[in-house]
Design a protein around this motif. Structure first.
Motif, short mmCIF file in Angstrom:
data_model
loop_
_atom_site.label_atom_id
_atom_site.label_comp_id
_atom_site.label_asym_id
_atom_site.label_seq_id
_atom_site.Cartn_x
_atom_site.Cartn_y
_atom_site.Cartn_z
N THR A 334 -35.26 -14.56 -8.14
CA THR A 334 -34.43 -15.73 -8.44
C THR A 334 -33.56 -15.45 -9.66
OG1 THR A 334 -36.22 -16.66 -9.77
CG2 THR A 334 -36.11 -17.32 -7.46
N PRO A 335 -32.42 -16.13 -9.79
CA PRO A 335 -31.52 -15.87 -10.92
C PRO A 335 -32.18 -16.10 -12.28
CG PRO A 335 -30.38 -17.12 -9.22
CD PRO A 335 -31.82 -17.07 -8.82
N GLY A 336 -33.15 -17.02 -12.36
CA GLY A 336 -33.78 -17.32 -13.64
C GLY A 336 -34.92 -16.39 -14.02
N LEU A 337 -35.25 -15.40 -13.17
CA LEU A 337 -36.36 -14.49 -13.46
C LEU A 337 -36.01 -13.60 -14.64
CD1 LEU A 337 -39.14 -13.40 -12.50
CD2 LEU A 337 -37.88 -11.72 -11.13
N VAL A 338 -36.90 -13.56 -15.65
CA VAL A 338 -36.71 -12.71 -16.83
C VAL A 338 -37.19 -11.31 -16.51
CG1 VAL A 338 -37.30 -12.36 -19.25
CG2 VAL A 338 -36.95 -14.68 -18.39
N LEU A 339 -36.30 -10.33 -16.65
CA LEU A 339 -36.63 -8.94 -16.32
C LEU A 339 -37.35 -8.27 -17.48
CD1 LEU A 339 -33.25 -7.93 -14.64
CD2 LEU A 339 -35.39 -8.57 -13.50
N ARG A 340 -38.20 -7.32 -17.14
CA ARG A 340 -38.98 -6.58 -18.14
C ARG A 340 -38.81 -5.08 -17.90
NH1 ARG A 340 -43.37 -9.83 -20.18
NH2 ARG A 340 -43.52 -11.83 -19.13
N MET A 341 -39.01 -4.33 -18.96
CA MET A 341 -39.08 -2.88 -18.80
C MET A 341 -40.22 -2.53 -17.85
SD MET A 341 -36.93 -0.95 -20.74
CE MET A 341 -37.78 0.49 -21.38
N GLY A 342 -39.96 -1.63 -16.93
CA GLY A 342 -40.98 -1.23 -15.97
C GLY A 342 -40.92 -1.98 -14.66
N ASP A 343 -40.12 -3.07 -14.57
CA ASP A 343 -39.96 -3.77 -13.30
C ASP A 343 -39.26 -2.85 -12.29
OD1 ASP A 343 -41.11 -6.02 -14.29
OD2 ASP A 343 -39.26 -7.18 -14.49
N ARG A 344 -39.61 -3.03 -11.02
CA ARG A 344 -38.93 -2.32 -9.94
C ARG A 344 -38.21 -3.35 -9.08
NH1 ARG A 344 -40.58 3.04 -9.19
NH2 ARG A 344 -42.36 3.66 -10.46
N VAL A 345 -36.89 -3.31 -9.09
CA VAL A 345 -36.10 -4.29 -8.35
C VAL A 345 -35.66 -3.66 -7.03
CG1 VAL A 345 -35.32 -5.49 -10.42
CG2 VAL A 345 -33.98 -3.61 -9.54
N THR A 346 -35.79 -4.42 -5.95
CA THR A 346 -35.35 -3.97 -4.63
C THR A 346 -33.93 -4.44 -4.42
OG1 THR A 346 -37.60 -4.07 -3.75
CG2 THR A 346 -35.80 -4.03 -2.16
N VAL A 347 -33.01 -3.50 -4.26
CA VAL A 347 -31.58 -3.79 -4.15
C VAL A 347 -31.11 -3.40 -2.76
CG1 VAL A 347 -29.30 -3.35 -5.13
CG2 VAL A 347 -31.31 -3.34 -6.61
N VAL A 348 -30.32 -4.31 -2.13
CA VAL A 348 -29.77 -4.07 -0.80
C VAL A 348 -28.25 -4.04 -0.92
CG1 VAL A 348 -29.60 -4.88 1.58
CG2 VAL A 348 -31.69 -5.27 0.27
N GLY A 349 -27.62 -2.99 -0.39
CA GLY A 349 -26.17 -2.88 -0.44
C GLY A 349 -25.73 -1.51 0.03
N GLU A 350 -24.47 -1.17 -0.20
CA GLU A 350 -23.98 0.14 0.16
C GLU A 350 -24.48 1.19 -0.83
OE1 GLU A 350 -19.77 -0.08 0.48
OE2 GLU A 350 -19.81 -1.40 2.22
N ALA A 351 -24.60 2.42 -0.36
CA ALA A 351 -25.22 3.48 -1.16
C ALA A 351 -24.51 3.70 -2.49
CB ALA A 351 -25.25 4.78 -0.35
N GLN A 352 -23.17 3.70 -2.50
CA GLN A 352 -22.43 3.94 -3.72
C GLN A 352 -22.64 2.81 -4.73
OE1 GLN A 352 -20.93 6.69 -4.63
NE2 GLN A 352 -20.36 5.82 -6.62
N SER A 353 -22.69 1.59 -4.24
CA SER A 353 -22.91 0.44 -5.13
C SER A 353 -24.30 0.48 -5.74
CB SER A 353 -22.71 -0.87 -4.35
OG SER A 353 -21.38 -0.96 -3.86
N ILE A 354 -25.29 0.85 -4.92
CA ILE A 354 -26.66 0.93 -5.42
C ILE A 354 -26.77 2.01 -6.49
CG2 ILE A 354 -29.00 1.61 -4.79
CD1 ILE A 354 -28.69 0.08 -2.23
N LYS A 355 -26.04 3.09 -6.33
CA LYS A 355 -26.04 4.16 -7.35
C LYS A 355 -25.51 3.64 -8.68
CE LYS A 355 -24.45 8.90 -8.16
NZ LYS A 355 -23.66 10.05 -7.62
#
Length: 551
Positions: A334-355
């Protein structure tokens, strides 16, 4: 070889360090031995220290006191740092019930201990040691000893009675579970479910006319439902949806949400299909040829503490973040989630954008291999300062202090839970945290054993030791058996959840190992982690309160 004799037996700083290290090494080596799947682990260090002290080995008193104090501080602080991120969330839904049950275990044992003191069955120091030994809680013993010393009272008797009752405290929980396991399994009517906040993946077919033509942003704003749409199938094509994407009849959407939201989302969208998207063998990159799904590791300190929505990854790179893995748990992104060092985020998109996203978030594993020592040392300083603050309680002759055990564990929990919001990098790898905890606990137990061992053999041969063992066994068995029945019959928790809760309330990882070997699933481990921080904190505070109120 006289120099070697002087180094090993003449009290000095070097000799003290050598002896403490040898005790730790011997105890940890023996701790790897298992008897029918059960091992005493680091507790062997305590017994080797007692043996060394009983044999008359003397070390420099100042170094012994320093090593004992620093080991305790290091252990409780890193423990708080580890459990901090999940401490606040432990009170949500089922966590509240589990913590209330665990508090019942703590209060029953404390009440029994107070009764032995009020009836003069045990003096104060013996009662505290028996209570700490029966509940296998050395940080509470450390807190009690520090308070006794502050008040000018002898603290060695507490260590002796703890040493005598500690072994039975470790196996007592296992004995109690064996006694009630068969009867409880026949009366089990469990209603507890899986972790409610964990991300759950489902797909829906849009066939509700009420949402035709509405955007995903409009639908997500209808109530407090938390969900992310990562993919949309329309007319045989796969689209990357945004908040402005309008839903059409027949669309099929892949949604990341919480299991408790499934019924509400089914009403919104119209129909849920039966595809199992939560299986570990799903090949996400095989779903379409254009979009790629990749997990990216957050290793850039500048991202620590920021809200996911503030990064605007969708607008800047054209990607969707579907979920975030933290401490083995999948969270809805969710947009309000506070990110932390060590989190692993799953990203969906085109390969170049993900890079490009990976370059912004870091995604460099080696940056996480080195613990942030600045946060560790600053946290210890703040914890010691917090532990030194006097709290004046009406009716008490002396001010209450959290002390060497309470202050650092509270500060560790606070920094672990809220450090990222203050842009403090509180992340340490599991191996680094375990190493620091093991180092601190080993030092503390070795010094504690050395200090208690001088009078151990003399004491254990006295009838008084049998009296301690008998009372300690009651302190262990009675609260565990009573709350096991309450948990299964009245609170309707499963046997596995109940067993894990009891192990956490008694701070007994050895009993947890037995439970994990005999009961399937991970419910016991989850329950243990849920109640352990609060119960550890309560026992540290209660040990000090007993001393303060008794004097």
């Amino acid at each position: 070889m006289s120099w070697l004799h002087d180094v090993l037996f003449a009290p000095s700083a070097v000799q003290a360090v050598i002896i403490i290290c040898l005790i730790c090494a011997t105890g940890l080596a023996l701790g790897k031995m298992r008897l029918r799947g059960i091992s005493l682990g680091v507790t062997f260090v305590f017994f080797i220290g007692i043996l060394a002290g009983a044999l008359g080995l003397q070390v420099n008193a100042d170094v012994l006191s320093y090593a004992e104090s620093f080991g305790l501080v290091l252990f409780v602080y890193t423990l708080g740092l580890q459990v901090g991120p999940g401490f606040m969330s432990a009170f949500r839904q089922g966590g509240t019930h589990l913590n209330l049950l665990a508090i019942g275990v703590v209060l029953l044992g404390t009440l029994m201990a107070l009764l032995t003191g009020w009836t003069h069955m045990l003096p104060l120091q013996d009662m505290l040691g028996v209570l700490c030994g029966a509940t296998t809680n050395t940080p509470a013993l450390g807190a009690a000893q520090q308070t006794l010393k502050q008040l000018g009272l002898p603290a060695s008797d507490a260590a002796l009675s703890c040493a005598v009752t500690y072994p039975l405290g470790m196996v007592g929980v296992i004995v109690a579970l064996i006694l009630v396991k068969g009867w409880l399994s026949r009366h089990e009517r469990a209603t507890d479910a899986a972790t409610p906040d964990e991300a759950f993946i489902a797909s829906f077919r849009v066939c509700n006319p009420a949402v035709f033509g509405h955007t995903l942003g409009e639908i997500s704003g209808m109530d407090e439902s938390k969900f992310v749409v990562s993919r949309l199938w329309r007319e045989g094509k796969v689209l990357l949806p945004t908040a402005d994407t309008q839903l059409c009849e027949g669309d099929r959407i892949l949604v990341i949400t919480q299991q408790k939201q499934l019924q509400q989302l089914t009403i919104y969208f119209g129909e849920r299909d039966n595809t199992n998207w939560n299986s570990k063998d799903v090949d996400w990159n095989a779903l379409d040829s254009k979009l790629v799904s990749q997990r990216i590791l957050i290793t850039r300190p500048g991202i620590n503490g920021r809200h996911l929505g503030s990064l605007q990854l969708r607008n800047r790179y054209g990607v969707n973040v579907s979920r975030v893995q933290r401490a083995g748990i999948q969270l809805v992104a969710t947009p309000g989630l506070v990110l932390r060092m060590g989190d692993r985020v799953t990203v969906v998109g085109e390969a170049q954008s993900i890079k490009q996203v990976a370059n912004e978030l870091g995604n460099v594993v080696r940056q996480l291999e080195e613990p942030n020592m600045v946060t560790i040392f600053i946290g210890i300083v703040l914890g010691l300062l917090l532990g030194s603050i006097p709290f004046f309680v009406p009716g008490m002759s002396y001010p209450l202090r959290l002390g060497l055990a309470g202050g650092p564990i509270v500060m560790g929990i606070f920094i672990g839970a809220f450090g990222p919001r203050l842009h403090m990098v509180a992340y340490t790898t599991t191996s680094a945290n375990l190493m620091l905890r093991s180092l601190g606990l080993s030092m503390y137990l070795a010094c504690l054993g050395l200090d208690a061992g001088r009078d151990f053999l003399h004491t254990v041969m006295q009838p008084q030791a049998l009296w301690w063992i008998g009372i300690g066994l009651l302190f262990t068995l009675v609260p565990v058996i009573i709350m096991a029945v309450v948990s299964v019959l009245l609170a309707r928790k499963s046997l596995a959840t109940t067993a894990g809760m009891l192990c956490g309330a008694m701070a007994n990882p050895i009993a947890l190992g037995y439970v994990n070997d005999t009961l399937p699933g991970d419910k016991a481990s989850v329950a243990y982690a849920t109640v352990y921080p609060l119960c550890m904190f309560l026992r540290v505070i209660i040990a000090q309160l007993i001393v303060m109120l008794w004097v």
